[in-house]
Write a protein that holds these residues in place. Sequence first.
Motif, PDB file in Angstrom:
ATOM      1  N   MET A  14       0.846  -1.175   0.000  1.00 42.15           N
ATOM      2  CA  MET A  14       0.000   0.000   0.000  1.00 42.15           C
ATOM      3  C   MET A  14       0.896   1.244   0.000  1.00 42.15           C
ATOM      4  N   LYS A  15       0.445   2.284  -0.659  1.00 47.10           N
ATOM      5  CA  LYS A  15       1.201   3.527  -0.756  1.00 47.10           C
ATOM      6  C   LYS A  15       1.116   4.310   0.550  1.00 47.10           C
ATOM      7  N   VAL A  16       2.250   4.881   0.954  1.00 44.73           N
ATOM      8  CA  VAL A  16       2.300   5.732   2.143  1.00 44.73           C
ATOM      9  C   VAL A  16       2.506   7.176   1.703  1.00 44.73           C
TER      10      VAL A  16
ATOM     11  N   GLN B 266       8.077   1.817   5.435  1.00 39.39           N
ATOM     12  CA  GLN B 266       8.098   0.533   4.727  1.00 39.39           C
ATOM     13  C   GLN B 266       7.318  -0.515   5.517  1.00 39.39           C
ATOM     14  N   GLN B 267       7.485  -0.522   6.829  1.00 38.20           N
ATOM     15  CA  GLN B 267       6.716  -1.438   7.680  1.00 38.20           C
ATOM     16  C   GLN B 267       5.230  -1.109   7.590  1.00 38.20           C
TER      17      GLN B 267
ATOM     18  N   LEU C 271      -1.696  -2.742   9.788  1.00 41.03           N
ATOM     19  CA  LEU C 271      -2.313  -3.005  11.088  1.00 41.03           C
ATOM     20  C   LEU C 271      -1.288  -3.360  12.162  1.00 41.03           C
ATOM     21  N   SER C 272       0.010  -3.311  11.815  1.00 42.61           N
ATOM     22  CA  SER C 272       1.036  -3.673  12.794  1.00 42.61           C
ATOM     23  C   SER C 272       1.191  -2.627  13.891  1.00 42.61           C
ATOM     24  N   GLY C 273       0.813  -1.401  13.608  1.00 41.73           N
ATOM     25  CA  GLY C 273       0.869  -0.363  14.633  1.00 41.73           C
ATOM     26  C   GLY C 273      -0.306  -0.496  15.580  1.00 41.73           C
ATOM     27  N   ARG C 274      -0.106   0.011  16.793  1.00 39.49           N
ATOM     28  CA  ARG C 274      -1.206  -0.048  17.761  1.00 39.49           C
ATOM     29  C   ARG C 274      -2.176   1.106  17.527  1.00 39.49           C
ATOM     30  N   ILE C 275      -3.396   0.913  17.959  1.00 39.59           N
ATOM     31  CA  ILE C 275      -4.384   1.993  17.907  1.00 39.59           C
ATOM     32  C   ILE C 275      -3.912   3.090  18.863  1.00 39.59           C
TER      33      ILE C 275
END
Length: 95
Positions: free
Chosen positions: A1-3, A40-41, A47-51
Amino acid sequence: MKVHWTNTAIEHLSAIHDYIAQSSNQYAKRVVDRLTKRSQQIAGFPLSGRIVPELNVEQIREVIEGHYRIIYYIKPDQIDVLAVIHGVQRIPWGK
């Protein structure tokens, strides 16, 4: 996905660089490089980051890099990096 880095997030990176560069330009560049590489992550695993606890919104998440919080918003077609703030700072739009 594009950032996509928002203007606000880019301004934050610039301010972080300028502040650290007062002591060491080389270290300032290294910190900014590490922060931008975290996208990149985020791109591969949104969804790897926390809310973000202050907001409690599923689509607004954060990853930590060193002393900094990279806050981003997951859209269907891209990820917007909203802010890069020091861990002790409060989110301006938070509770």
